[in-house]
Write a protein that holds these residues in place. Structure first.
Motif, PDB file in Angstrom:
ATOM      1  N   ARG A 289      11.158   1.624  12.084  1.00  0.00           N
ATOM      2  CA  ARG A 289       9.773   2.347  11.669  1.00  0.00           C
ATOM      3  C   ARG A 289       8.762   1.034  11.211  1.00  0.00           C
ATOM      4  O   ARG A 289       9.332   0.088  10.830  1.00  0.00           O
ATOM      5  CB  ARG A 289       9.980   3.436  10.538  1.00  0.00           C
ATOM      6  CG  ARG A 289      10.886   4.610  11.077  1.00  0.00           C
ATOM      7  CD  ARG A 289      10.905   5.443  10.093  1.00  0.00           C
ATOM      8  NE  ARG A 289      11.654   5.167   8.931  1.00  0.00           N
ATOM      9  CZ  ARG A 289      12.169   5.933   7.931  1.00  0.00           C
ATOM     10  NH1 ARG A 289      11.388   7.164   7.885  1.00  0.00           N
ATOM     11  NH2 ARG A 289      13.104   5.589   6.978  1.00  0.00           N
ATOM     12  N   ASP A 290       7.548   1.215  10.982  1.00  0.00           N
ATOM     13  CA  ASP A 290       6.737   0.376  10.702  1.00  0.00           C
ATOM     14  C   ASP A 290       6.461   0.292   9.168  1.00  0.00           C
ATOM     15  O   ASP A 290       5.246  -0.217   8.572  1.00  0.00           O
ATOM     16  CB  ASP A 290       5.476   0.573  11.342  1.00  0.00           C
ATOM     17  CG  ASP A 290       4.564   1.712  11.219  1.00  0.00           C
ATOM     18  OD1 ASP A 290       5.278   2.907  10.463  1.00  0.00           O
ATOM     19  OD2 ASP A 290       3.518   1.783  11.623  1.00  0.00           O
ATOM     20  N   ARG A 291       7.288   0.834   8.346  1.00  0.00           N
ATOM     21  CA  ARG A 291       6.954   1.171   7.078  1.00  0.00           C
ATOM     22  C   ARG A 291       8.245   0.769   6.225  1.00  0.00           C
ATOM     23  O   ARG A 291       9.321   1.039   6.730  1.00  0.00           O
ATOM     24  CB  ARG A 291       6.651   2.376   6.513  1.00  0.00           C
ATOM     25  CG  ARG A 291       7.411   3.679   7.012  1.00  0.00           C
ATOM     26  CD  ARG A 291       6.684   5.053   6.705  1.00  0.00           C
ATOM     27  NE  ARG A 291       7.610   6.158   7.155  1.00  0.00           N
ATOM     28  CZ  ARG A 291       7.671   6.311   8.426  1.00  0.00           C
ATOM     29  NH1 ARG A 291       6.827   5.955   9.511  1.00  0.00           N
ATOM     30  NH2 ARG A 291       8.460   7.249   8.815  1.00  0.00           N
ATOM     31  N   ILE A 292       8.141   0.384   4.959  1.00  0.00           N
ATOM     32  CA  ILE A 292       9.390   0.336   4.114  1.00  0.00           C
ATOM     33  C   ILE A 292       9.585   1.778   3.256  1.00  0.00           C
ATOM     34  O   ILE A 292       8.718   2.391   3.040  1.00  0.00           O
ATOM     35  CB  ILE A 292       8.966  -0.460   3.108  1.00  0.00           C
ATOM     36  CG1 ILE A 292       8.721  -1.790   3.624  1.00  0.00           C
ATOM     37  CG2 ILE A 292      10.069  -0.724   1.930  1.00  0.00           C
ATOM     38  CD1 ILE A 292       8.180  -2.902   2.683  1.00  0.00           C
ATOM     39  N   SER A 293      10.693   2.266   3.186  1.00  0.00           N
ATOM     40  CA  SER A 293      11.175   3.392   2.493  1.00  0.00           C
ATOM     41  C   SER A 293      12.063   3.185   1.243  1.00  0.00           C
ATOM     42  O   SER A 293      13.043   2.220   1.514  1.00  0.00           O
ATOM     43  CB  SER A 293      11.497   4.375   3.398  1.00  0.00           C
ATOM     44  OG  SER A 293      10.738   4.841   4.334  1.00  0.00           O
ATOM     45  N   PHE A 294      12.081   3.970   0.256  1.00  0.00           N
ATOM     46  CA  PHE A 294      12.974   3.826  -0.722  1.00  0.00           C
ATOM     47  C   PHE A 294      13.339   5.199  -1.060  1.00  0.00           C
ATOM     48  O   PHE A 294      12.418   6.344  -0.908  1.00  0.00           O
ATOM     49  CB  PHE A 294      12.405   3.329  -2.202  1.00  0.00           C
ATOM     50  CG  PHE A 294      12.071   1.889  -2.296  1.00  0.00           C
ATOM     51  CD1 PHE A 294      13.435   1.101  -2.676  1.00  0.00           C
ATOM     52  CD2 PHE A 294      10.771   1.257  -2.004  1.00  0.00           C
ATOM     53  CE1 PHE A 294      13.018  -0.365  -2.911  1.00  0.00           C
ATOM     54  CE2 PHE A 294      10.720   0.072  -1.972  1.00  0.00           C
ATOM     55  CZ  PHE A 294      11.750  -0.812  -2.450  1.00  0.00           C
ATOM     56  N   ALA A 295      14.691   5.808  -1.323  1.00  0.00           N
ATOM     57  CA  ALA A 295      15.049   7.021  -1.241  1.00  0.00           C
ATOM     58  C   ALA A 295      15.816   7.053  -2.474  1.00  0.00           C
ATOM     59  O   ALA A 295      16.884   6.650  -2.309  1.00  0.00           O
ATOM     60  CB  ALA A 295      15.437   7.293   0.116  1.00  0.00           C
ATOM     61  N   TYR A 296      15.304   8.204  -3.469  1.00  0.00           N
ATOM     62  CA  TYR A 296      16.128   8.232  -4.479  1.00  0.00           C
ATOM     63  C   TYR A 296      16.814   9.611  -4.291  1.00  0.00           C
ATOM     64  O   TYR A 296      16.236  10.684  -3.959  1.00  0.00           O
ATOM     65  CB  TYR A 296      15.374   8.425  -5.868  1.00  0.00           C
ATOM     66  CG  TYR A 296      16.186   8.905  -7.094  1.00  0.00           C
ATOM     67  CD1 TYR A 296      17.037   8.477  -7.517  1.00  0.00           C
ATOM     68  CD2 TYR A 296      15.581  10.087  -7.397  1.00  0.00           C
ATOM     69  CE1 TYR A 296      17.901   8.812  -8.690  1.00  0.00           C
ATOM     70  CE2 TYR A 296      16.327  10.729  -8.680  1.00  0.00           C
ATOM     71  CZ  TYR A 296      17.385   9.813  -9.206  1.00  0.00           C
ATOM     72  OH  TYR A 296      18.196  10.520 -10.073  1.00  0.00           O
TER      73      TYR A 296
ATOM     74  N   LYS B 142       0.803  -1.355  -0.035  1.00  0.00           N
ATOM     75  CA  LYS B 142       0.161  -0.075  -0.110  1.00  0.00           C
ATOM     76  C   LYS B 142       0.860   1.319   0.114  1.00  0.00           C
ATOM     77  O   LYS B 142       1.819   1.257   0.949  1.00  0.00           O
ATOM     78  CB  LYS B 142      -0.971  -0.079   1.181  1.00  0.00           C
ATOM     79  CG  LYS B 142      -1.599   1.242   1.379  1.00  0.00           C
ATOM     80  CD  LYS B 142      -2.405   1.210   2.655  1.00  0.00           C
ATOM     81  CE  LYS B 142      -3.467   2.637   2.621  1.00  0.00           C
ATOM     82  NZ  LYS B 142      -4.339   2.434   3.844  1.00  0.00           N
ATOM     83  N   LEU B 143       0.652   2.075  -0.918  1.00  0.00           N
ATOM     84  CA  LEU B 143       1.481   3.426  -1.061  1.00  0.00           C
ATOM     85  C   LEU B 143       1.118   4.317   0.180  1.00  0.00           C
ATOM     86  O   LEU B 143      -0.372   4.715   0.020  1.00  0.00           O
ATOM     87  CB  LEU B 143       1.269   4.036  -2.390  1.00  0.00           C
ATOM     88  CG  LEU B 143       2.101   5.331  -2.666  1.00  0.00           C
ATOM     89  CD1 LEU B 143       3.597   5.041  -2.566  1.00  0.00           C
ATOM     90  CD2 LEU B 143       1.539   6.040  -3.975  1.00  0.00           C
TER      91      LEU B 143
ATOM     92  N   GLN C 153       3.567   0.101   2.913  1.00  0.00           N
ATOM     93  CA  GLN C 153       3.219  -0.744   3.872  1.00  0.00           C
ATOM     94  C   GLN C 153       3.174  -2.035   3.108  1.00  0.00           C
ATOM     95  O   GLN C 153       2.510  -2.259   2.156  1.00  0.00           O
ATOM     96  CB  GLN C 153       1.907  -0.388   4.576  1.00  0.00           C
ATOM     97  CG  GLN C 153       1.598  -1.380   5.695  1.00  0.00           C
ATOM     98  CD  GLN C 153       0.138  -0.822   6.383  1.00  0.00           C
ATOM     99  OE1 GLN C 153      -0.422   0.123   5.645  1.00  0.00           O
ATOM    100  NE2 GLN C 153      -0.002  -1.302   7.400  1.00  0.00           N
ATOM    101  N   SER C 154       3.529  -2.981   3.708  1.00  0.00           N
ATOM    102  CA  SER C 154       3.532  -4.373   2.947  1.00  0.00           C
ATOM    103  C   SER C 154       2.650  -5.370   3.843  1.00  0.00           C
ATOM    104  O   SER C 154       2.243  -5.230   4.870  1.00  0.00           O
ATOM    105  CB  SER C 154       5.030  -5.084   3.192  1.00  0.00           C
ATOM    106  OG  SER C 154       5.646  -5.499   4.390  1.00  0.00           O
ATOM    107  N   PHE C 155       2.127  -6.342   2.890  1.00  0.00           N
ATOM    108  CA  PHE C 155       1.205  -7.141   3.351  1.00  0.00           C
ATOM    109  C   PHE C 155       1.542  -8.449   2.910  1.00  0.00           C
ATOM    110  O   PHE C 155       1.818  -8.572   1.709  1.00  0.00           O
ATOM    111  CB  PHE C 155      -0.345  -7.033   2.939  1.00  0.00           C
ATOM    112  CG  PHE C 155      -0.873  -5.455   3.572  1.00  0.00           C
ATOM    113  CD1 PHE C 155      -1.504  -5.246   4.680  1.00  0.00           C
ATOM    114  CD2 PHE C 155      -0.535  -4.364   2.659  1.00  0.00           C
ATOM    115  CE1 PHE C 155      -1.939  -4.247   5.024  1.00  0.00           C
ATOM    116  CE2 PHE C 155      -0.900  -3.124   3.139  1.00  0.00           C
ATOM    117  CZ  PHE C 155      -1.514  -2.892   4.160  1.00  0.00           C
TER     118      PHE C 155
END
Length: 89
Positions: free
Chosen positions: A30-37, A11-12, A84-86
């Motif tokens: 943290r409770d989320r995944i992050s990608f940083a460009y 989920k974005l 957020q991953s499921f």
């Protein structure tokens, strides 16, 4: 998507265009995944005993549940995506 032969969905949560000043910050898990460009600037990420350098044009993946230190000596410009991953990625 299939990882370990099990379904996974994402989920974005947000997409951010960030301009930030030099920093030396410890970020707790943290409770989320992050990608940083990294559009401009460079940083060093420290996880336990590992240091990762991220320069112009690099993408850094920050998994959920991992604490890290982020250090930069100059201003940076970034695009950051939070997910957020499921399931079982």
């Amino acid at each position: 998507m299939f990882y370990n032969n099990e379904d996974c969905a994402y989920k974005l949560l947000g997409v951010y265009h960030i301009h930030r000043n030099p920093r030396n910050v410890l970020t707790n898990a943290r409770d989320r995944i992050s990608f940083a460009y990294r559009i401009q600037g460079s940083s060093t990420f420290s996880f336990q005993d590992t240091n990762i350098y991220a320069g112009n044009g690099s993408v850094v993946y920050l998994p959920k549940g991992v604490s890290f230190r982020n250090k930069s000596d100059r201003p940076e410009e970034l695009l950051v995506v939070h997910l957020q991953s499921f399931g079982n990625p």
